[in-house]
Design a protein around this motif. Sequence first.
Motif, PDB file in Angstrom:
ATOM      1  N   VAL A  97       0.869  -1.260  -0.115  1.00  0.00           N
ATOM      2  CA  VAL A  97       0.051   0.004  -0.131  1.00  0.00           C
ATOM      3  C   VAL A  97       0.866   1.143  -0.086  1.00  0.00           C
ATOM      4  O   VAL A  97       0.686   2.292  -0.727  1.00  0.00           O
ATOM      5  CB  VAL A  97      -0.819  -0.085   1.076  1.00  0.00           C
ATOM      6  N   PHE A 101       0.930   4.321  -2.493  1.00  0.00           N
ATOM      7  CA  PHE A 101       0.705   5.827  -2.383  1.00  0.00           C
ATOM      8  C   PHE A 101       1.763   6.601  -2.727  1.00  0.00           C
ATOM      9  O   PHE A 101       1.585   7.562  -3.064  1.00  0.00           O
ATOM     10  CB  PHE A 101       0.112   5.960  -0.996  1.00  0.00           C
TER      11      PHE A 101
ATOM     12  N   ILE B 110      -6.923  -5.324   7.844  1.00  0.00           N
ATOM     13  CA  ILE B 110      -5.744  -4.918   7.474  1.00  0.00           C
ATOM     14  C   ILE B 110      -5.933  -3.702   6.240  1.00  0.00           C
ATOM     15  O   ILE B 110      -5.450  -2.649   6.546  1.00  0.00           O
ATOM     16  CB  ILE B 110      -4.786  -5.720   6.986  1.00  0.00           C
ATOM     17  N   ILE B 111      -6.737  -4.056   5.319  1.00  0.00           N
ATOM     18  CA  ILE B 111      -6.895  -3.079   4.200  1.00  0.00           C
ATOM     19  C   ILE B 111      -7.640  -1.755   4.879  1.00  0.00           C
ATOM     20  O   ILE B 111      -7.308  -0.778   4.323  1.00  0.00           O
ATOM     21  CB  ILE B 111      -7.770  -3.704   3.203  1.00  0.00           C
ATOM     22  N   ASN B 112      -8.642  -2.103   5.838  1.00  0.00           N
ATOM     23  CA  ASN B 112      -9.147  -0.854   6.160  1.00  0.00           C
ATOM     24  C   ASN B 112      -8.457  -0.019   6.851  1.00  0.00           C
ATOM     25  O   ASN B 112      -8.564   1.013   6.881  1.00  0.00           O
ATOM     26  CB  ASN B 112     -10.513  -1.235   7.118  1.00  0.00           C
ATOM     27  N   GLU B 113      -7.714  -0.705   7.558  1.00  0.00           N
ATOM     28  CA  GLU B 113      -6.747   0.099   8.551  1.00  0.00           C
ATOM     29  C   GLU B 113      -5.656   0.987   7.888  1.00  0.00           C
ATOM     30  O   GLU B 113      -5.293   1.990   7.961  1.00  0.00           O
ATOM     31  CB  GLU B 113      -6.006  -0.981   9.394  1.00  0.00           C
ATOM     32  N   ILE B 114      -4.865  -0.044   6.925  1.00  0.00           N
ATOM     33  CA  ILE B 114      -3.782   0.822   6.186  1.00  0.00           C
ATOM     34  C   ILE B 114      -4.153   1.485   4.944  1.00  0.00           C
ATOM     35  O   ILE B 114      -3.229   2.377   4.422  1.00  0.00           O
ATOM     36  CB  ILE B 114      -2.691   0.162   5.765  1.00  0.00           C
ATOM     37  N   PHE B 115      -5.174   1.029   4.345  1.00  0.00           N
ATOM     38  CA  PHE B 115      -5.475   1.483   2.881  1.00  0.00           C
ATOM     39  C   PHE B 115      -6.685   2.644   2.993  1.00  0.00           C
ATOM     40  O   PHE B 115      -6.288   3.865   2.659  1.00  0.00           O
ATOM     41  CB  PHE B 115      -6.152   0.545   2.040  1.00  0.00           C
TER      42      PHE B 115
END
Lengths: 232, 125
Positions: A97, A101, B110-115
């Motif tokens: 990620v 970004f 994890i996606i919710n937290e970091i993305f």
Amino acid sequence: MRSLSDEEILFPEIVINNITILPWTFDKLFKLNTSLRKLSKCVECINSLTTNVKYIDVLKLLSFINKDISRVMCITLNCSEKDVLEFDLYTGLKILVTIYFQNINIINSKKSEKKGATLSLGDVFSTLISNNIGDSIEDLKSNYTIDQVYMFYEKCRKNELSEQKRNAVTLAHALVYASPSHDRNSMRKKQNMWDKYINSLEPRKAEKPSSKNIINVFRMMGIPVVKKEVNK
Amino acid sequence: MKDKEIFPEAKVGDIIIRPWKFGVLFKISSFLEEILDKMEAKNVNIETVDGFVPYTTIARIFTMASDSILKIIAITIEKPEEEIAELDMDEGLEIATIIYNQNTERIKKIINEIFIEKVEDEKSE
């Protein structure tokens, strides 16, 4: 797409679990070109995500984690495929990620890339080298992030333009200074104007406006400025 | 260590099911793609009930894409496909459900937290 501040461009590194992640250089971008093209569907999927991530989105995202993603990670992090495969799930996804970004502007501008752009990389690199930024094309390609290259280029162009503007102003002043004077008074005025202009080019000698001058400017605009009585 | 505490491994009979490591994602992605294609073709949606995908939905997906699911199970529990094919239906479905729930919920978090946090940052600036 938001524009980055100079500080963000100059100090872009992010450290996750002792792994330093830097935005791409041109060298890395050239190496990643084929993989990035293959990942265009993945980019579209990421860009369509909203704050409410559904299970189907998670499955879709996971289905994109392939050889091209590992190549992007290996080249970005300068590490082997084995190292990438050994990351724990949280670290691996966080690094992925972060890479996305850090390079979001490049990734998305690549998608909307149009042929016939007026600015060539040759123009950019030669402008930087002639301004003593970077030792060689190789140096600029490998040791400067893409954002840094464009930031320095913009600054060089800005300097170039302000220098051209200054030359034009100097020429105009010089023409007035060198024009024939009909009397001593006019000659003295021209000499004063020229001296003032030359001094204005040196910050230490630049004339600071006096309080009287500032008051006069306000008065000329019709704003009366009066001395305030201070009660003792 | 942190992962083990939050996401303990599950057991079905003698089979231990551990949550995916990052490297596993590279091995299973092509099979996931096959499953998604088949689901799209048959118009199957994954709708959760109380945060979990119902057993019946998993069973429907199982019948549609058993080959790909078999491969994902084999990679996850590190056992040959033939051995998994020998399991009875209930056991197989239970393992598939555990793998699904164990990992998608975790990855979603994890996606919710970091993305999503980063997406929000980008939008707010």
